[in-house]
Scaffold this motif. Structure first.
Motif, PDB file in Angstrom:
ATOM      1  N   GLY A 201     -19.343 -29.034 -32.132  1.00 58.00           N
ATOM      2  CA  GLY A 201     -18.833 -30.412 -32.579  1.00 58.00           C
ATOM      3  C   GLY A 201     -17.575 -30.338 -33.262  1.00 58.00           C
ATOM      4  N   LEU A 203     -15.830 -32.004 -35.423  1.00 59.26           N
ATOM      5  CA  LEU A 203     -15.773 -32.433 -36.923  1.00 59.26           C
ATOM      6  C   LEU A 203     -16.592 -31.513 -37.619  1.00 59.26           C
ATOM      7  CD1 LEU A 203     -15.685 -36.377 -36.543  1.00 59.26           C
ATOM      8  CD2 LEU A 203     -13.875 -34.861 -36.857  1.00 59.26           C
ATOM      9  N   LEU A 204     -17.754 -31.139 -37.030  1.00 60.35           N
ATOM     10  CA  LEU A 204     -18.684 -30.200 -38.017  1.00 60.35           C
ATOM     11  C   LEU A 204     -18.031 -28.774 -37.937  1.00 60.35           C
ATOM     12  CD1 LEU A 204     -21.291 -29.639 -39.397  1.00 60.35           C
ATOM     13  CD2 LEU A 204     -22.272 -29.473 -37.096  1.00 60.35           C
ATOM     14  N   ASP A 235     -17.814 -40.419 -30.229  1.00 62.46           N
ATOM     15  CA  ASP A 235     -18.868 -39.085 -29.895  1.00 62.46           C
ATOM     16  C   ASP A 235     -18.261 -37.913 -29.381  1.00 62.46           C
ATOM     17  OD1 ASP A 235     -20.758 -41.279 -30.276  1.00 62.46           O
ATOM     18  OD2 ASP A 235     -20.317 -42.024 -28.066  1.00 62.46           O
ATOM     19  N   ARG A 238     -17.750 -35.298 -32.075  1.00 59.10           N
ATOM     20  CA  ARG A 238     -18.914 -34.888 -32.674  1.00 59.10           C
ATOM     21  C   ARG A 238     -19.929 -34.196 -31.581  1.00 59.10           C
ATOM     22  NH1 ARG A 238     -17.023 -39.563 -34.944  1.00 59.10           N
ATOM     23  NH2 ARG A 238     -17.474 -39.666 -37.062  1.00 59.10           N
ATOM     24  N   TRP A 239     -19.414 -33.820 -30.347  1.00 58.23           N
ATOM     25  CA  TRP A 239     -20.456 -33.334 -29.371  1.00 58.23           C
ATOM     26  C   TRP A 239     -19.839 -31.824 -29.132  1.00 58.23           C
ATOM     27  CZ3 TRP A 239     -23.154 -31.861 -25.123  1.00 58.23           C
ATOM     28  CH2 TRP A 239     -24.316 -32.737 -24.871  1.00 58.23           C
ATOM     29  N   LEU A 286     -21.992 -35.074 -38.281  1.00 65.51           N
ATOM     30  CA  LEU A 286     -20.595 -34.622 -37.549  1.00 65.51           C
ATOM     31  C   LEU A 286     -20.805 -33.687 -36.505  1.00 65.51           C
ATOM     32  CD1 LEU A 286     -18.594 -33.922 -40.646  1.00 65.51           C
ATOM     33  CD2 LEU A 286     -18.807 -36.052 -39.577  1.00 65.51           C
ATOM     34  N   GLY A 287     -21.889 -33.179 -35.981  1.00 63.83           N
ATOM     35  CA  GLY A 287     -22.088 -32.409 -34.812  1.00 63.83           C
ATOM     36  C   GLY A 287     -23.667 -31.958 -34.707  1.00 63.83           C
TER      37      GLY A 287
END
Lengths: 290, 290
Positions: A201, A203-204, A235, A238-239, A286-287
């Protein structure tokens, strides 16, 4: 998971080699003779890393792609892979997918091991690469003032997954047959201050890069190239599974390959990550955390 | 198993690199820059490769030892290992055994991956070594007229296994904490015509070496050094896990390390293996076939 985090910390503590700093979240870098090797090892477990009933050919492809994406993020060209394979149903399909991926990415199968046994099957792949640029890019080098960039896009794997599971009719290939950005990673390596692939993800992974570099990243969500409808942008950020390359570089760098600026590196603030001007409170949500 | 054999043949067929000739039964050899790398990958599966209730520290030790023994047979010194680890019970014990083995054999943990998931746990280790002599010894080079030698002994692991499972009081360490013959393998590499480690049983591995070399091996059973009572000699010749080094060399070679001559290489006869003057009819019953 907490148990996994604790284990990784313990593994890091007993790991005596500097490369083991990256244990379980980064490729290992090894100087040997006049070469710099980049080594990755990713495992996939039945029912955890793939869907019941999913094509074993696609599983094989993804096992190869995930490891090669780790090499791409290090600017390394693949030299070969070693396969660890649990025998079971659809071995022929697995071989078809394995062969297709090895041919597509022009990397030889060097060896490996096969096992049989009950329960969930586990596959493991080790990829060996040769660094094309040293120092090898890592996730620790982002500097305040650098730009944050994405090579590739995010969201396509999410849409592909939804189509695969009967929701929508998007192209499934971004989920089932992802392409590691090998040429792009090698081209970018001399220009970046930090680089990693987006596997869990955007953001993570950005949060992790910021923490590793001791800086904060300020991301502008609207600037992120997505391969999904606009109403799925949150989404898509974050995927995982897209294997885009997230990197930082001086804003004056003449980048050799297409990439989109999605934010800036700033001095460490109250959190590692700022999204559209708001500090995020933690990595949760975040992921994909595994 | 037949399905495994078929799979390995298929994997070999799609493997495009000469090193993949050794897939699943030998280490891979890779020329890279000015170095010759030796790469191994061994997997262990719960309930198949270790006993229910067996110490996870011992399992970790054996995972390391088995891979390093493959390097030893190639005359390679270990450079590092990558771990693939399924989380579960007794993680701390596993770490203790892992650390003990890495320290005992002076090899760093470079990286790896951890997973969680249901069912039987699978561990995987990749070991990277640097060849100390080229050409790297393989199992294909035995020549008629050579002597057949064993460095180390067989039967100790069998006795240790029986003690571990409540039969007898022999030293368990040869089964639970085997020692790969790294220094011996490096010392022998320049002198041997073929070499492999005895992991599945001396007779079975000798059969395989003979087949790979296109010769026959004539073994004198009474000459084999065993670490077991004399009335268990026949079993000791068929039990694996001892990690002795089986090799062939000219009988005039001045061997640099202790080894026992156990037979001769002869022109290919009616079978790959002769034991005490009798041709054996097939590999069945000669060791652990997996």
């Amino acid at each position: 998971m907490n148990s996994e985090l604790a284990l990784i910390q313990s593994l890091r503590a007993i790991a005596t080699h500097p490369a083991a700093r990256g244990l379980a979240d980064d490729a290992a870098v090894l100087e040997l003779g006049g070469e710099t090797l980049v080594l990755t090892k990713d495992m996939m477990v039945e029912d955890t890393h793939w869907l019941p009933g999913q094509s074993m050919a696609d599983v094989a492809w993804k096992l190869v792609a995930a490891n090669l994406s780790d090499l791409a993020a290090k600017g390394a060209e693949p030299v070969g892979v070693l396969l660890g394979y649990s025998l079971g149903a659809d071995d022929d399909a697995f071989l078809d997918g394995l062969q297709a991926a090895l041919e597509a990415f022009d990397v030889p199968l060097l060896g490996g091991d096969t096992v049989s046994g009950g329960g969930a099957r586990t596959f493991s792949l080790t990829a060996i690469g040769r660094a094309t640029h040293t120092p090898v890019p890592s996730r620790t080098g982002a500097k305040p003032g650098d730009g944050v960039y994405l090579c590739g896009s995010v969201g396509g794997a999410m849409m592909g997954f939804e189509a695969l599971t009967g929701r929508g009719d998007a192209d499934q290939n971004p989920f089932t047959r992802p392409t590691p950005l090998l040429a792009e990673g090698c081209a970018l390596a001399p220009h970046v201050s930090a680089m990693m692939d987006v596997s869990d993800g955007l953001l993570l992974d950005a949060w992790r890069m910021a923490e590793a570099s001791g800086v904060s990243l300020a991301i502008e969500g609207m600037q992120v190239p997505i391969c999904a409808p606009e109403d799925r942008r949150a989404d898509a950020l974050r995927w995982g599974d897209d294997y885009a390359l997230l990197f930082t570089a001086p804003t004056t760098a003449a980048l050799p390959t297409a990439a989109t600026r999605i934010g800036s590196v700033v001095a460490v603030g109250q959190a590692p990550l700022q999204l559209d001007g708001e500090w995020l409170s933690g990595p949760e949500g975040l992921g994909y955390q595994h």
